[in-house]
Scaffold this motif. Structure first.
Motif, PDB file in Angstrom:
ATOM      1  N   GLU A  77       0.843  -1.112  -0.081  1.00 32.07           N
ATOM      2  CA  GLU A  77      -0.132  -0.151   0.106  1.00 32.07           C
ATOM      3  C   GLU A  77       0.938   1.216  -0.008  1.00 32.07           C
ATOM      4  O   GLU A  77       0.532   2.164  -0.775  1.00 32.07           O
ATOM      5  N   SER A  99       2.685   1.569  -3.433  1.00 33.49           N
ATOM      6  CA  SER A  99       1.629   1.956  -4.291  1.00 33.49           C
ATOM      7  C   SER A  99       1.145   3.210  -4.250  1.00 33.49           C
ATOM      8  O   SER A  99       1.148   4.207  -5.169  1.00 33.49           O
ATOM      9  N   ASN A 100       1.271   4.017  -3.076  1.00 28.76           N
ATOM     10  CA  ASN A 100       1.221   5.663  -2.808  1.00 28.76           C
ATOM     11  C   ASN A 100       2.359   6.217  -3.441  1.00 28.76           C
ATOM     12  O   ASN A 100       2.194   7.345  -3.980  1.00 28.76           O
TER      13      ASN A 100
END
Ligand code: ADP
Ligand code: MG
Length: 637
Positions: free
Chosen positions: A38, A41-42
């Motif tokens: 996560e 991905s940010n």
């Protein structure tokens, strides 16, 4: 890093974030490693945005910084730090972006999450709450960020994930981008280990399109696999890419990989998931294909490449023929883009058609999962022919509702003289099988499609034809057109023909019944369609099926019941007995009771009856009376 504080500031997380954090902090999940995915991905999103701004010619702070992500574990300090050179955040932005959950439906998401914790890791990344997953492993997170905006101040953000966070502007010289330092919980020390970090990244973030560095090593293979020839790619690579791209934890159900050259060049790598991810109905915004131009992401989750009824399809489209600096706003008006969009749509439909033909079982699985949303395609007139071929229904010819029939099969086996395709709508298979309107179709051996889904009503009324055959609801069919189709079942033990005189009495009885029902009916007449049931209602205005009418009423908040025609089965025992009663006393109250009862029972079957009280009271008093007769007959005194 020195900490010359200018202005310290403490903020509370919004209530729904607090709730989410509470669940994440206090629960032990398996597979917690996904927090790395996560955060990466940010970081990758932030890099995509900077590249996009740069292509547009926006002025960017430190424009020549290498676009990359780096990870660093520190086993002594027990920390993991993830850094990117992306677009960064200002103080206002971080308060806005991290601290609230922007997406709609977050409350519903939280509800699901608290009900089914096992699901947490699987759905967390799909709802725009990915960042918070870091608190599964962290007891403190520090973020230092410098926005790409030239006049922005660097900021520092700190939180323990419990209820509040602090954010302040700092004076230090900070490189553009964002650094996230994670202080790991006792039970999560493993994520400070180099080997562990690297393995997680290789597993979940292999397709990130910017280098992910651990010291001098690059961990990911940056390749645009959608650009490569199909023959080069192994199924595992597709699966891996799909999971990376969609945040799904399962392999895809179906892969579509196309390289189109004319009239417009583009590559598409599309996936149909195993499960409908919008099953809760609140994930409405989380769809769309990622649009690339020459391998550069232009638009994440573009909503215009596919129509909404195909929004379950995930994946990427990449074209050489679009300008790199195209803005998201002007995409929609771009002719090349709309050609790509219509071609992508056709490709998906063609692929489904192929699946339906080559692998019926697989298609049935697809249908079970996605038919609800797919059927919304009735409004896609440009592709109606393909759409219609892909529709499946239950049918009176099936043994159970799992079997599915296409219009093509229906028309192949229909009777030679048959001109229409018959269907019925209702709440369930059982309800439809017992519907009196079906009786004549059974006797004639005519197949009737069973439609249970509310959207079916719109599908049949907008499609309204398959090839030269019209779609007709059984209550709209002109019974004369059925006459020449011949009976396939013998009429069951036919009642004695009525004498001429009795026929006359029957007409008077019907006139009486019409009088009793008043303006609720336009006519009471002998039915040609009934076999086992005493009565049914049909529309007096034949332009709309009863259930369509009902639906229109519901939408218009209109509760009035349109006047109907009541049809009676003259050979039914009840009707014959009623005739006897009528002949002896035409004003007998029993006639009124039975008439009202038959009317309301039929309404009930059609799903119209708003208030069942009268009906139930009447049944009860009739039961009481009949119980008297019954005990008499049985001599039970
Ligand atoms: P999502 O990524 O789906 O928007 P997240 O919870 O993962 O949801 O992130 C929330 C928001 O925080 C992002 O949309 C982005 O605006 C901001 N953000 C998170 N990480 C970064 C980063 N590394 N650089 C810039 N902005 C970030
Ligand atoms: Mg995210």
């Amino acid at each position: 890093m020195s900490k010359k504080t200018k202005k310290a500031n403490q903020f509370e997380f919004k209530t729904d974030v607090k709730e989410l954090l509470n669940i994440l902090v206090h629960s032990l999940y398996t597979n917690r490693e996904i927090f790395i995915r996560e955060l990466i991905s940010n970081a990758s999103d932030a890099l995509d945005k900077i590249r996009f701004e740069s292509n547009k010619g926006t002025e960017i702070f430190q424009n020549d910084l290498e676009l990359e992500i780096s990870v660093k574990g520190d086993e002594k300090e027990n920390t993991l730090t993830i850094t990117d050179t992306g677009y960064g955040m200002t103080k206002d932005e971080i308060i806005q972006n991290i601290g609230t959950i922007a997406k709609s439906g977050s409350a519903e998401f939280l509800k699901q999450l608290s009900e089914d914790k096992e699901q947490a890791n699987n759905i967390i990344g799909k709802f725009g709450v990915g960042f918070y997953s870091v608190f599964m492993v962290a007891d403190k997170v520090e973020i230092i960020s410098r926005s790409y905006k030239t006049d922005a101040k660097p900021i520092k953000w700190v939180s323990d994930g419990l209820g509040s966070f602090e954010v302040e502007e700092i004076d230090d010289d900070i490189k553009r981008g964002t650094e996230i330092k994670i202080h790991l919980k006792e039970d999560s020390k493993e994520y400070a280990e180099k080997v562990r970090i690297e393995n997680v990244i290789k597993k979940h973030s292999n397709f990130v399109s910017f280098p992910i560095k651990s010291g001098d090593d690059q961990l990911n293979t940056i390749s645009a696999i959608w650009r490569e020839p199909k023959s080069n790619i192994k199924p595992e690579q597709y699966n891996e890419f799909y999971k990376f791209q969609s945040h799904d934890f399962e392999d895809p159900f179906h892969v579509i990989h196309k390289a189109i050259d004319a009239p417009i060049q583009f590559n598409a790598l599309l996936f149909i998931p195993k499960k409908n991810m919008d099953m809760f109905g609140f994930n409405r915004d989380n769809y769309g294909l990622d649009l690339y131009v020459r391998r550069i992401l232009i638009n994440h989750q573009n909503k215009d490449l596919l129509p909404e009824y195909l929004s379950f399809v995930k994946g990427v489209v990449d074209s050489e023929d679009l300008p790199l600096n195209i803005s998201r706003e002007t995409l929609q008006e771009n002719i090349v883009f709309s050609k790509i969009a219509s071609t992508v749509t056709k490709q998906v439909l063609t692929e489904l058609t192929k699946m339906a033909k080559d692998d019926k079982e697989k298609y049935a699985q697809f249908w079970k999962e996605f038919s609800r949303i797919f059927k919304m395609g009735y409004a896609d007139y440009a592709n109606q022919e393909k759409f219609v071929d892909l529709l499946r229904f239950d049918s009176s010819a099936n043994d159970n509702k799992e079997q599915l029939v296409a219009f093509a099969e229906y028309t192949e086996r229909m009777k030679d003289e048959q001109k229409d395709i018959y269907y019925m709508t209702g709440s369930s298979r059982d309800a439809l099988m017992m519907d009196p309107h079906l009786e004549i179709f059974k006797r004639k051996g005519l197949e009737v499609l069973y439609l249970y889904d509310p959207v079916d009503e719109f599908v049949v009324s907008s499609v309204n034809k398959y090839k030269e055959f019209e779609l007709k609801s059984v209550d709209q069919v002109d019974l004369k057109s059925l006459e020449k189709l011949g009976d396939s079942e013998e009429k069951k033990d036919k009642a004695k023909e009525l004498s001429k005189e009795d026929s006359k009495h029957l007409s008077s009885l019907f006139a009486k019944m019409k009088e009793i029902l008043g303006d609720k009916v336009t006519d009471v007449k002998i039915s040609e369609r009934l076999e086992d049931s005493p009565a049914c209602l049909v529309n007096s205005d034949n332009t709309m099926s009863a259930s369509m009418q009902k639906m229109m009423n519901m939408m218009g908040n209109n509760e009035t019941i349109p006047p109907k025609i009541m049809e009676l089965n003259k050979d039914h025992k009840l009707v014959r007995n009623l005739l006897k009663v009528f002949k002896s006393d035409s004003d007998d109250k029993y006639i009124a009771d039975v008439t009202e009862q038959l009317y309301e029972s039929s309404l009930l079957l059609e799903g119209y009856l708003p208030d069942p009280h009268k009906l139930v009271n009447r049944i009860n008093s009739m039961l009481e009376e009949s119980s008297n007769w019954y005990t008499e007959v049985k001599k039970l005194d």
